[in-house]
Design a protein around this motif. Structure first.
Motif, short mmCIF file in Angstrom:
data_model
loop_
_atom_site.label_atom_id
_atom_site.label_comp_id
_atom_site.label_asym_id
_atom_site.label_seq_id
_atom_site.Cartn_x
_atom_site.Cartn_y
_atom_site.Cartn_z
N VAL A 23 0.83 -1.21 0.00
CA VAL A 23 0.00 0.00 0.00
C VAL A 23 0.86 1.26 0.00
CG1 VAL A 23 -0.32 0.09 2.53
CG2 VAL A 23 -2.01 1.16 1.02
N HIS A 24 1.96 1.26 0.75
CA HIS A 24 2.84 2.42 0.78
C HIS A 24 3.65 2.52 -0.51
CE1 HIS A 24 1.64 3.24 4.80
NE2 HIS A 24 2.09 2.08 5.25
N ARG A 27 1.15 4.12 -2.95
CA ARG A 27 0.82 5.51 -2.63
C ARG A 27 2.04 6.42 -2.65
NH1 ARG A 27 -3.95 6.98 -0.64
NH2 ARG A 27 -2.98 8.65 0.54
N ASP A 28 3.11 6.00 -1.99
CA ASP A 28 4.26 6.89 -1.79
C ASP A 28 5.28 6.83 -2.92
OD1 ASP A 28 2.98 7.41 0.60
OD2 ASP A 28 4.25 6.04 1.75
N ARG A 31 2.76 7.17 -6.38
CA ARG A 31 1.79 8.27 -6.29
C ARG A 31 0.40 7.86 -6.80
NH1 ARG A 31 4.35 10.68 -2.58
NH2 ARG A 31 6.32 11.61 -3.14
N THR A 33 -2.66 7.30 -5.38
CA THR A 33 -3.31 7.53 -4.09
C THR A 33 -4.77 7.10 -4.05
OG1 THR A 33 -3.77 9.81 -4.75
CG2 THR A 33 -1.75 9.41 -3.47
N THR A 35 -5.71 4.05 -3.87
CA THR A 35 -5.72 3.00 -2.86
C THR A 35 -5.55 3.66 -1.50
OG1 THR A 35 -4.73 1.44 -4.41
CG2 THR A 35 -4.59 0.88 -2.08
N HIS A 36 -6.53 3.47 -0.65
CA HIS A 36 -6.46 4.10 0.67
C HIS A 36 -5.78 3.19 1.67
CE1 HIS A 36 -10.04 6.95 -0.28
NE2 HIS A 36 -8.95 7.22 -0.97
N TRP A 37 -5.28 3.81 2.72
CA TRP A 37 -4.63 3.09 3.81
C TRP A 37 -5.45 3.37 5.06
CZ3 TRP A 37 -0.33 5.52 7.04
CH2 TRP A 37 0.16 4.59 7.96
N CYS A 47 -7.69 -0.87 1.44
CA CYS A 47 -6.45 -0.93 0.64
C CYS A 47 -6.49 -2.06 -0.39
CB CYS A 47 -5.26 -1.10 1.56
SG CYS A 47 -5.29 -2.66 2.48
N THR A 73 -4.94 -1.48 -9.58
CA THR A 73 -5.51 -0.58 -8.58
C THR A 73 -6.78 0.08 -9.12
OG1 THR A 73 -4.37 1.43 -9.28
CG2 THR A 73 -3.16 -0.05 -7.78
N GLU A 75 -7.26 2.96 -9.97
CA GLU A 75 -6.98 3.88 -11.08
C GLU A 75 -7.15 3.22 -12.43
OE1 GLU A 75 -5.06 3.71 -8.35
OE2 GLU A 75 -4.66 5.76 -7.64
#
Length: 173
Positions: A23-24, A27-28, A31, A33, A35-37, A47, A73, A75
């Motif tokens: 998940v990180h 997201r990180d 980018r 985002t 997918t939520h955490w 996620c 994902t 997106e």
């Protein structure tokens, strides 16, 4: 550790810490985002992404475990401006609510409809049972998935790519 992961059809190579969660990574590092955490314990399911066509809670998967694999994902659901029938159903039936659980719910719903084009309400409830909606709005989410199934959102629509299914109503966000 260097990993290569195909995400939404695009290959990404990065050096990552072995303890980095998927998940990180999404997201990180990438980018993505959508997918939520949420809970970091696999209880909430916000996620949820697909790992090699199987829904997984990305807070329980290390990024290094995705090395050499494919991830999908939220997106990747829409094709340009054309929303996936699942997304259209969430808009049409007010399944979005606060939106926090929505990406995980949509990924689970897409997987369900790819494997069962005409799920019963019980099938839908069982499919989303591993996910928590803090709005307690499961009724609208179930209606959203049924709407998608009834409007060509099953496996045939997913196989058709950007081609709308016959009789599918257009809903724009």
């Amino acid at each position: 550790m260097r990993i290569t992961v195909t995400v939404n059809g695009e290959q990404h190579t990065r050096d990552v810490e072995p303890r980095l969660l998927l998940v990180h990574f999404l997201r990180d590092e990438l980018r993505l985002t959508g997918t939520h955490w949420g809970c970091d314990t696999s209880n909430c399911g916000v996620c949820t992404v697909w790992l090699d066509d199987t829904p997984v809670k990305s807070c329980t998967v290390l990024a290094v475990m995705a090395d050499g694999h494919e991830v999908r994902t939220v997106e990747d659901l829409a094709h340009g401006a054309e929303l996936d029938p699942v997304q259209q159903g969430f808009v049409a039936c007010h399944g979005l609510q606060c939106g926090f659980c929505t990406p995980g719910m949509m990924m689970t719903a897409r997987w369900l409809l790819d494997h069962n084009a005409d799920p019963s309400e019980e099938d839908i409830r069982e499919a989303i049972s591993g996910q928590v909606c803090r709005c307690t709005g499961y009724e609208n989410i179930v209606r959203s998935v049924r709407w998608a199934a009834e409007h060509g959102g099953g496996a045939q629509a997913a196989d058709a790519g950007t081609e709308p299914a016959p009789g599918r109503e257009e809903v724009r966000a």
